[in-house]
Design a protein around this motif. Structure first.
Motif, PDB file in Angstrom:
ATOM      1  N   GLY A 194      16.024  12.462  44.504  1.00 49.58           N
ATOM      2  CA  GLY A 194      16.765  13.129  43.256  1.00 49.58           C
ATOM      3  C   GLY A 194      17.822  13.923  43.979  1.00 49.58           C
ATOM      4  O   GLY A 194      17.784  14.114  45.222  1.00 49.58           O
ATOM      5  N   GLU A 208      20.972  19.419  41.989  1.00 50.34           N
ATOM      6  CA  GLU A 208      21.800  19.713  40.926  1.00 50.34           C
ATOM      7  C   GLU A 208      21.093  19.026  39.607  1.00 50.34           C
ATOM      8  O   GLU A 208      21.791  19.512  38.440  1.00 50.34           O
ATOM      9  N   ASN A 209      20.388  18.126  39.760  1.00 53.35           N
ATOM     10  CA  ASN A 209      19.794  17.512  38.649  1.00 53.35           C
ATOM     11  C   ASN A 209      18.832  18.474  37.939  1.00 53.35           C
ATOM     12  O   ASN A 209      18.517  18.452  36.593  1.00 53.35           O
ATOM     13  N   TYR A 210      18.081  19.546  38.434  1.00 49.49           N
ATOM     14  CA  TYR A 210      17.128  20.387  37.823  1.00 49.49           C
ATOM     15  C   TYR A 210      17.652  21.770  38.227  1.00 49.49           C
ATOM     16  O   TYR A 210      17.024  22.548  37.269  1.00 49.49           O
ATOM     17  N   SER A 257      14.593  23.610  42.844  1.00 47.06           N
ATOM     18  CA  SER A 257      14.876  22.423  42.393  1.00 47.06           C
ATOM     19  C   SER A 257      15.109  21.425  43.591  1.00 47.06           C
ATOM     20  O   SER A 257      15.000  20.213  43.419  1.00 47.06           O
ATOM     21  N   ALA A 313      13.137  17.872  43.516  1.00 45.10           N
ATOM     22  CA  ALA A 313      14.081  16.608  43.561  1.00 45.10           C
ATOM     23  C   ALA A 313      13.826  15.929  44.852  1.00 45.10           C
ATOM     24  O   ALA A 313      14.260  14.840  45.358  1.00 45.10           O
ATOM     25  N   ARG A 330      15.633  14.897  29.902  1.00 46.66           N
ATOM     26  CA  ARG A 330      16.288  14.295  31.144  1.00 46.66           C
ATOM     27  C   ARG A 330      15.418  13.474  32.106  1.00 46.66           C
ATOM     28  O   ARG A 330      15.760  12.529  32.555  1.00 46.66           O
ATOM     29  N   ASN A 331      14.169  14.125  32.310  1.00 54.36           N
ATOM     30  CA  ASN A 331      13.313  13.461  33.200  1.00 54.36           C
ATOM     31  C   ASN A 331      11.813  14.083  32.554  1.00 54.36           C
ATOM     32  O   ASN A 331      11.285  14.900  33.243  1.00 54.36           O
TER      33      ASN A 331
END
Length: 507
Positions: A98, A101-103, A224, A228, A415-416
């Protein structure tokens, strides 16, 4: 309190004066005492650096962890394995890759919600203090139970059991201290009134909340990156636990720094008779701030490691101990834990931050011993043991953290869903710390009030007669209760001893 007859103001004053007769014998009167104290505080000698070792440990830990967080966050920022460190975790490669910036936005939500709740608490405490405290006490149990049900529904059995146990402990604690809440609410209301008349204390809380947000921006960036990463869940959890312990210590240090600054200001205000008094030292806020972040900062770092956990354990043991009844076996076990915790409290207590560190600049252990000996010599320790205002503030802090974690967890679910608990639990810690920075302002005022009452009850009488009368009445009742308990134990031991003697005499 409504459960007992209220004595007159003169009786209350005589009770408090009798408790402090040893101290009063050296004083020529309230006015001369205040003048001498003012002169002593204004001619305070230069301070020395205290607990330098723990200051060094905290700074080294902060720098080292900051570098690690930056590396872990950058490694997956906009590109997987940017710094080529995944080779160290190849053997643990069990998850999809991952990006940071996704988390990171999920933690940004936690920071925003926590900051909003902290500021809202401060604003609402000024106008709706009693209602806010009741919400903290009664809603927390329900909220913990609801989250427990949701965790079981999501097949997160460990967290479901953990939150269910938390709800049960919270319910049992509230039941055990329900008769103490009116007095605690009165103390909190007076503390809020005192703080709201000192706008500089509120500005300190806002400023340190911003400082905490800056550190959380870096901390959440690294966290984060961990979420990820390509490590197995066990490896991620271990790293997050280590980072969470560090965040807790850092948050406790900032909260206790605010505590030292605000309680020092409140202590001076009560001693000198008001913020506008002629004897009030100039630039007291800047002096308190300078001492807190320089010579006294090592003591703050040292005390922050232990005080929070010891205080929480003490509250729970005291609550259960008062409701055990005549179960001698269970009472013996709880008494052992109680005396063990009381010994730790002698060396690690929040009152060390007020007069001894904030005003006199002593080391933490020295300050804690001095403060506790002051309370025991004056009998005020019985009043502090009865008061549960700190526990009420902690409930508000936990409730703020749960709301923060819920907001981030709900967004993570969409989102996840595999990372709900991982993100939600760490976001809850962030929310607790941010709300705690706001709550500690009120707790600082409560602490300073008890220190001043132990030093000279007439200081509280001069500031608020209603609080003085209630504190004196409650202290008198608690001392009578303890004396009755001692006489009961002595009588029982005497009877048991007589029974053994009769058994040993042949008939």
């Amino acid at each position: 309190m409504n459960d007992f007859p209220s004595p007159s103001s003169d009786d209350s004053a005589s009770i408090a004066s009798a408790d402090q007769s040893a101290r009063r014998s050296r004083r020529s009167g309230d006015g001369s005492h205040s003048l001498s104290r003012s002169h002593t505080l204004s001619t305070e000698p230069s301070r020395h650096w205290r607990d330098v070792f723990w200051l060094s440990v905290f700074i080294v830990h902060l720098i080292g962890l900051g570098l690690i967080l930056a590396v872990l966050g950058l490694n997956r920022f906009r590109k997987t394995d940017r710094l080529n460190i995944d080779r160290f975790t190849n053997s643990l490669h069990k998850n999809d890759e991952g990006l940071t910036e996704n988390y990171w936005p999920l933690y940004a939500v936690a920071s925003g919600v926590g900051t909003f709740l902290g500021w809202a608490w401060l604003l609402l405490l000024g106008s709706r203090a009693n209602q806010m405290m009741k919400v903290s006490v009664h809603i927390l149990t329900t909220y913990l139970a609801v989250i427990s049900v949701l965790c079981f529904w999501d097949e997160q059995f460990f967290w479901g059991v953990a939150f269910a146990i938390g709800a049960a402990l919270q319910f049992l604690y509230v039941i055990s201290v329900i008769d103490r809440l009116p007095f605690s609410m009165l103390v909190l209301q007076k503390a809020v009134k005192l703080v709201w008349n000192l706008p500089q204390a509120m500005r300190v809380a806002y400023a340190f909340m911003l400082v905490m947000l800056l550190w959380m921006a870096l901390w959440s960036f690294g966290a984060s990156g961990v979420v990820a990463s390509n490590m197995a869940d066990s490896g991620r959890w271990w790293l997050l636990v280590v980072f969470s312990v560090s965040l807790f210590w850092t948050g406790a240090v900032l909260c206790n720094t605010v505590h030292v600054i605000v309680s020092g200001i409140v202590f001076l205000v009560l001693i000198h008779g008001g913020p506008e008094a002629a004897s009030m030292p100039p630039n007291s806020l800047m002096k308190s701030l300078r001492y807190a972040v320089t010579t006294s900062f090592g003591s703050i770092c040292y005390g922050s490691l232990f005080t929070a956990a010891i205080r929480a354990l003490r509250w729970e043991i005291r609550g259960f101990r008062s409701k055990i009844g005549n179960n001698e076996c269970l009472l013996c076990c709880v008494d052992f834990l109680f005396h063990l915790v009381e010994t730790l409290v002698r060396f690690f207590n929040k009152y060390a931050y007020v007069q001894r560190i904030a005003v006199h600049g002593k080391s933490f252990n020295h300050s804690a011993r001095d403060a506790w000996e002051l309370f025991q010599s004056t009998g005020v320790e019985a009043l502090i043991a009865y008061d549960c205002s700190g526990a009420v503030l902690l409930m508000g802090t936990i409730l703020g953290g749960l709301i923060t974690g819920t907001c981030s967890g709900v967004w993570t679910w969409f989102r996840n869903s595999d990372r709900v608990i991982m993100v939600g639990s760490t976001a809850m810690l962030m929310g607790m710390i941010l709300v705690g920075v706001a709550m500690v302002v009120v707790e600082s005022a409560v602490t300073a009030i008890y220190i001043c009452y132990a030093e000279d009850p007439l200081l509280i009488h001069r500031w608020d007669t209603e609080l003085f009368n209630q504190m004196s009445e409650t202290l008198h009742q608690r001392l009578q209760y303890r004396s009755a308990r001692v006489r009961e134990v002595l009588t029982q031991n005497r009877l048991d001893g007589g029974g053994h003697i009769q058994e040993s005499i042949p008939v």
